[in-house]
Design a protein around this motif. Structure first.
Motif, PDB file in Angstrom:
ATOM      1  N   ARG A   6      39.981  32.081  35.846  1.00 38.66           N
ATOM      2  CA  ARG A   6      40.030  30.659  35.557  1.00 38.66           C
ATOM      3  C   ARG A   6      40.584  29.718  36.620  1.00 38.66           C
ATOM      4  O   ARG A   6      39.990  28.686  36.876  1.00 38.66           O
ATOM      5  CB  ARG A   6      40.771  30.440  34.246  1.00 38.66           C
ATOM      6  N   THR A   7      41.702  30.053  37.238  1.00 37.21           N
ATOM      7  CA  THR A   7      42.275  29.119  38.201  1.00 37.21           C
ATOM      8  C   THR A   7      42.341  29.750  39.596  1.00 37.21           C
ATOM      9  O   THR A   7      42.271  30.966  39.731  1.00 37.21           O
ATOM     10  CB  THR A   7      43.716  28.721  37.812  1.00 37.21           C
ATOM     11  N   ALA A   8      42.504  28.864  40.590  1.00 38.77           N
ATOM     12  CA  ALA A   8      42.572  29.358  41.970  1.00 38.77           C
ATOM     13  C   ALA A   8      43.692  30.389  42.117  1.00 38.77           C
ATOM     14  O   ALA A   8      43.551  31.379  42.832  1.00 38.77           O
ATOM     15  CB  ALA A   8      42.801  28.189  42.914  1.00 38.77           C
ATOM     16  N   GLY A   9      44.796  30.152  41.400  1.00 35.34           N
ATOM     17  CA  GLY A   9      45.953  31.031  41.526  1.00 35.34           C
ATOM     18  C   GLY A   9      45.869  32.301  40.698  1.00 35.34           C
ATOM     19  O   GLY A   9      46.789  33.131  40.736  1.00 35.34           O
ATOM     20  N   SER A  10      44.783  32.450  39.928  1.00 34.61           N
ATOM     21  CA  SER A  10      44.683  33.675  39.126  1.00 34.61           C
ATOM     22  C   SER A  10      43.318  34.341  39.267  1.00 34.61           C
ATOM     23  O   SER A  10      42.990  35.264  38.535  1.00 34.61           O
ATOM     24  CB  SER A  10      44.961  33.363  37.649  1.00 34.61           C
ATOM     25  N   LEU A  11      42.536  33.863  40.220  1.00 36.06           N
ATOM     26  CA  LEU A  11      41.209  34.455  40.441  1.00 36.06           C
ATOM     27  C   LEU A  11      41.353  35.923  40.824  1.00 36.06           C
ATOM     28  O   LEU A  11      42.281  36.293  41.539  1.00 36.06           O
ATOM     29  CB  LEU A  11      40.536  33.755  41.625  1.00 36.06           C
ATOM     30  N   LYS A  12      40.435  36.722  40.362  1.00 42.36           N
ATOM     31  CA  LYS A  12      40.502  38.137  40.748  1.00 42.36           C
ATOM     32  C   LYS A  12      40.222  38.269  42.235  1.00 42.36           C
ATOM     33  O   LYS A  12      39.344  37.584  42.767  1.00 42.36           O
ATOM     34  CB  LYS A  12      39.462  38.923  39.956  1.00 42.36           C
ATOM     35  N   LEU A  13      40.979  39.145  42.884  1.00 33.79           N
ATOM     36  CA  LEU A  13      40.793  39.379  44.316  1.00 33.79           C
ATOM     37  C   LEU A  13      40.105  40.732  44.471  1.00 33.79           C
ATOM     38  O   LEU A  13      40.768  41.761  44.555  1.00 33.79           O
ATOM     39  CB  LEU A  13      42.148  39.351  45.036  1.00 33.79           C
ATOM     40  N   GLY A  16      38.072  42.754  48.707  1.00 34.55           N
ATOM     41  CA  GLY A  16      38.543  43.820  49.598  1.00 34.55           C
ATOM     42  C   GLY A  16      38.981  43.322  50.959  1.00 34.55           C
ATOM     43  O   GLY A  16      39.597  44.070  51.717  1.00 34.55           O
ATOM     44  N   ARG A  17      38.651  42.098  51.296  1.00 35.74           N
ATOM     45  CA  ARG A  17      39.104  41.469  52.535  1.00 35.74           C
ATOM     46  C   ARG A  17      39.416  40.011  52.211  1.00 35.74           C
ATOM     47  O   ARG A  17      38.731  39.395  51.393  1.00 35.74           O
ATOM     48  CB  ARG A  17      38.029  41.523  53.639  1.00 35.74           C
ATOM     49  N   LEU A  18      40.403  39.486  52.920  1.00 39.50           N
ATOM     50  CA  LEU A  18      40.857  38.122  52.645  1.00 39.50           C
ATOM     51  C   LEU A  18      39.717  37.096  52.667  1.00 39.50           C
ATOM     52  O   LEU A  18      39.576  36.280  51.748  1.00 39.50           O
ATOM     53  CB  LEU A  18      41.930  37.742  53.676  1.00 39.50           C
ATOM     54  N   CYS A  19      38.889  37.166  53.731  1.00 41.05           N
ATOM     55  CA  CYS A  19      37.851  36.140  53.862  1.00 41.05           C
ATOM     56  C   CYS A  19      36.804  36.246  52.750  1.00 41.05           C
ATOM     57  O   CYS A  19      36.192  35.243  52.379  1.00 41.05           O
ATOM     58  CB  CYS A  19      37.195  36.205  55.235  1.00 41.05           C
ATOM     59  N   LEU A  20      36.606  37.448  52.213  1.00 38.97           N
ATOM     60  CA  LEU A  20      35.621  37.599  51.138  1.00 38.97           C
ATOM     61  C   LEU A  20      36.179  37.045  49.828  1.00 38.97           C
ATOM     62  O   LEU A  20      35.472  36.381  49.067  1.00 38.97           O
ATOM     63  CB  LEU A  20      35.210  39.070  50.983  1.00 38.97           C
ATOM     64  N   ASP A  21      37.462  37.294  49.585  1.00 39.74           N
ATOM     65  CA  ASP A  21      38.087  36.692  48.402  1.00 39.74           C
ATOM     66  C   ASP A  21      38.056  35.166  48.509  1.00 39.74           C
ATOM     67  O   ASP A  21      37.901  34.462  47.515  1.00 39.74           O
ATOM     68  CB  ASP A  21      39.536  37.171  48.260  1.00 39.74           C
ATOM     69  N   PHE A  22      38.183  34.701  49.726  1.00 41.74           N
ATOM     70  CA  PHE A  22      38.140  33.257  49.962  1.00 41.74           C
ATOM     71  C   PHE A  22      36.744  32.706  49.628  1.00 41.74           C
ATOM     72  O   PHE A  22      36.606  31.685  48.945  1.00 41.74           O
ATOM     73  CB  PHE A  22      38.500  32.999  51.428  1.00 41.74           C
ATOM     74  N   VAL A  23      35.717  33.395  50.086  1.00 43.05           N
ATOM     75  CA  VAL A  23      34.334  32.994  49.770  1.00 43.05           C
ATOM     76  C   VAL A  23      34.139  32.962  48.252  1.00 43.05           C
ATOM     77  O   VAL A  23      33.447  32.094  47.714  1.00 43.05           O
ATOM     78  CB  VAL A  23      33.331  33.974  50.443  1.00 43.05           C
ATOM     79  N   ASN A  24      34.815  33.879  47.557  1.00 41.90           N
ATOM     80  CA  ASN A  24      34.649  33.987  46.103  1.00 41.90           C
ATOM     81  C   ASN A  24      35.405  32.921  45.305  1.00 41.90           C
ATOM     82  O   ASN A  24      35.451  32.987  44.080  1.00 41.90           O
ATOM     83  CB  ASN A  24      35.084  35.385  45.642  1.00 41.90           C
ATOM     84  N   THR A  25      35.980  31.947  46.015  1.00 42.53           N
ATOM     85  CA  THR A  25      36.612  30.839  45.279  1.00 42.53           C
ATOM     86  C   THR A  25      35.559  29.857  44.780  1.00 42.53           C
ATOM     87  O   THR A  25      35.878  28.883  44.106  1.00 42.53           O
ATOM     88  CB  THR A  25      37.660  30.089  46.136  1.00 42.53           C
ATOM     89  N   SER A  33      24.876  25.486  38.496  1.00 36.89           N
ATOM     90  CA  SER A  33      26.185  24.840  38.399  1.00 36.89           C
ATOM     91  C   SER A  33      27.301  25.797  38.791  1.00 36.89           C
ATOM     92  O   SER A  33      27.995  26.344  37.929  1.00 36.89           O
ATOM     93  CB  SER A  33      26.406  24.305  36.976  1.00 36.89           C
ATOM     94  N   PRO A  34      27.453  26.005  40.104  1.00 38.01           N
ATOM     95  CA  PRO A  34      28.544  26.873  40.572  1.00 38.01           C
ATOM     96  C   PRO A  34      29.895  26.311  40.155  1.00 38.01           C
ATOM     97  O   PRO A  34      30.027  25.097  39.950  1.00 38.01           O
ATOM     98  CB  PRO A  34      28.405  26.832  42.094  1.00 38.01           C
ATOM     99  N   GLN A  35      30.864  27.201  40.012  1.00 36.63           N
ATOM    100  CA  GLN A  35      32.196  26.768  39.579  1.00 36.63           C
ATOM    101  C   GLN A  35      33.146  26.759  40.772  1.00 36.63           C
ATOM    102  O   GLN A  35      33.387  27.799  41.395  1.00 36.63           O
ATOM    103  CB  GLN A  35      32.702  27.733  38.505  1.00 36.63           C
ATOM    104  N   GLU A  36      33.658  25.587  41.076  1.00 37.58           N
ATOM    105  CA  GLU A  36      34.545  25.402  42.226  1.00 37.58           C
ATOM    106  C   GLU A  36      35.996  25.599  41.811  1.00 37.58           C
ATOM    107  O   GLU A  36      36.471  24.960  40.874  1.00 37.58           O
ATOM    108  CB  GLU A  36      34.351  23.991  42.789  1.00 37.58           C
ATOM    109  N   PHE A  37      36.701  26.479  42.521  1.00 39.57           N
ATOM    110  CA  PHE A  37      38.117  26.687  42.211  1.00 39.57           C
ATOM    111  C   PHE A  37      39.041  25.975  43.183  1.00 39.57           C
ATOM    112  O   PHE A  37      40.227  25.866  42.932  1.00 39.57           O
ATOM    113  CB  PHE A  37      38.440  28.179  42.151  1.00 39.57           C
ATOM    114  N   LEU A  38      38.494  25.507  44.292  1.00 36.78           N
ATOM    115  CA  LEU A  38      39.315  24.766  45.243  1.00 36.78           C
ATOM    116  C   LEU A  38      38.962  23.284  45.148  1.00 36.78           C
ATOM    117  O   LEU A  38      38.230  22.747  45.971  1.00 36.78           O
ATOM    118  CB  LEU A  38      39.102  25.284  46.670  1.00 36.78           C
TER     119      LEU A  38
END
Ligand SMILES: [Zn+2]
Length: 217
Positions: A6-13, A16-25, A33-38
């Motif tokens: 649900r939130t940027a601070g609780s998104l599943k990581l 496996g790599r920082l930049c990929l988790d970042f893309v998944n925000t 209708s993509p969901q924006e967390f940032l």
């Protein structure tokens, strides 16, 4: 779409790599209708804390700095989103076996050169280490570890292990480090289970209609 993400601070990581988790925000990339967390700079900070980029103390400092320079915080957020989308497109090109767009590589390189300018080698008890965070007095330093993470994948064999979730609506990326490269889902509990449930439902309908067709008149 699930509560767990649900939130940027609780998104599943799960990338496996920082930049990929970042893309998944950005969730549900494959839908209209993509969901924006940032959505705000604070979301970026909260995600950065969650992903281990900044300490609790650094997080507090960033919130405070953003409060004092609202316009700059907005600019940093926009730059971060631009970086995120360029990184996504670079990896998406790799996944699709296409050449990346020159523009995307140029965008990425611009961020990279800035982050390299801010990087330094520091002395540690065991020798030397990269300090890639750069100037912590600036609102945008949290981008540097993400840029570095993406650069490392791009120049290594890991680029061939970056995959997109088999649910094209989901659009999350991850690195497949399974021995036989068999990982299909960002999350077996989420997308994997949903696909299983859909398959089960379709099969049930098919079986039911077959039974109907075979039923004695
Ligand atoms: Zn997924």
């Amino acid at each position: 779409m699930t509560d767990k993400k649900r939130t940027a601070g609780s998104l599943k990581l799960l990338g496996g790599r920082l930049c990929l988790d970042f893309v998944n925000t950005l969730d549900w990339r494959g839908t209209d209708s993509p969901q924006e967390f940032l959505k705000t700079y604070d979301d970026l900070v909260s995600w950065s804390r969650h992903a281990g980029i900044c300490s609790q103390q650094e997080t507090r400092k960033l919130y405070k700095m953003a409060e004092q320079s609202n316009a700059e915080a907005k600019k940093v957020l926009n730059r971060t989103l631009k970086l995120r989308e360029a990184v996504f497109r670079l990896f998406a090109a790799g996944i699709a076996n296409r050449n990346p767009l020159k523009e995307d590589l140029a965008i990425f390189n611009k961020y990279l050169s800035q982050s390299m300018k801010d990087s330094q080698i520091t002395r540690t008890p065991d020798g030397y280490a990269w300090d890639i965070a750069g100037n912590r007095a600036k609102l945008d330093w949290v981008m540097n570890p993400i840029i570095r993470s993406a650069a490392e994948i791009l120049v290594s064999d890991e680029i061939n292990k970056v995959k997109a979730c088999a649910d094209s609506a989901c659009g999350w990326l991850f690195i497949d480090v399974s021995r036989n490269q068999s990982r299909r889902w960002c999350d077996m509990q989420d997308c994997g289970n949903r696909a299983k449930a859909t398959r089960f439902y379709k099969k049930k309908i098919k079986d039911a209609s077959r039974k109907d067709a075979q039923a004695p008149r």
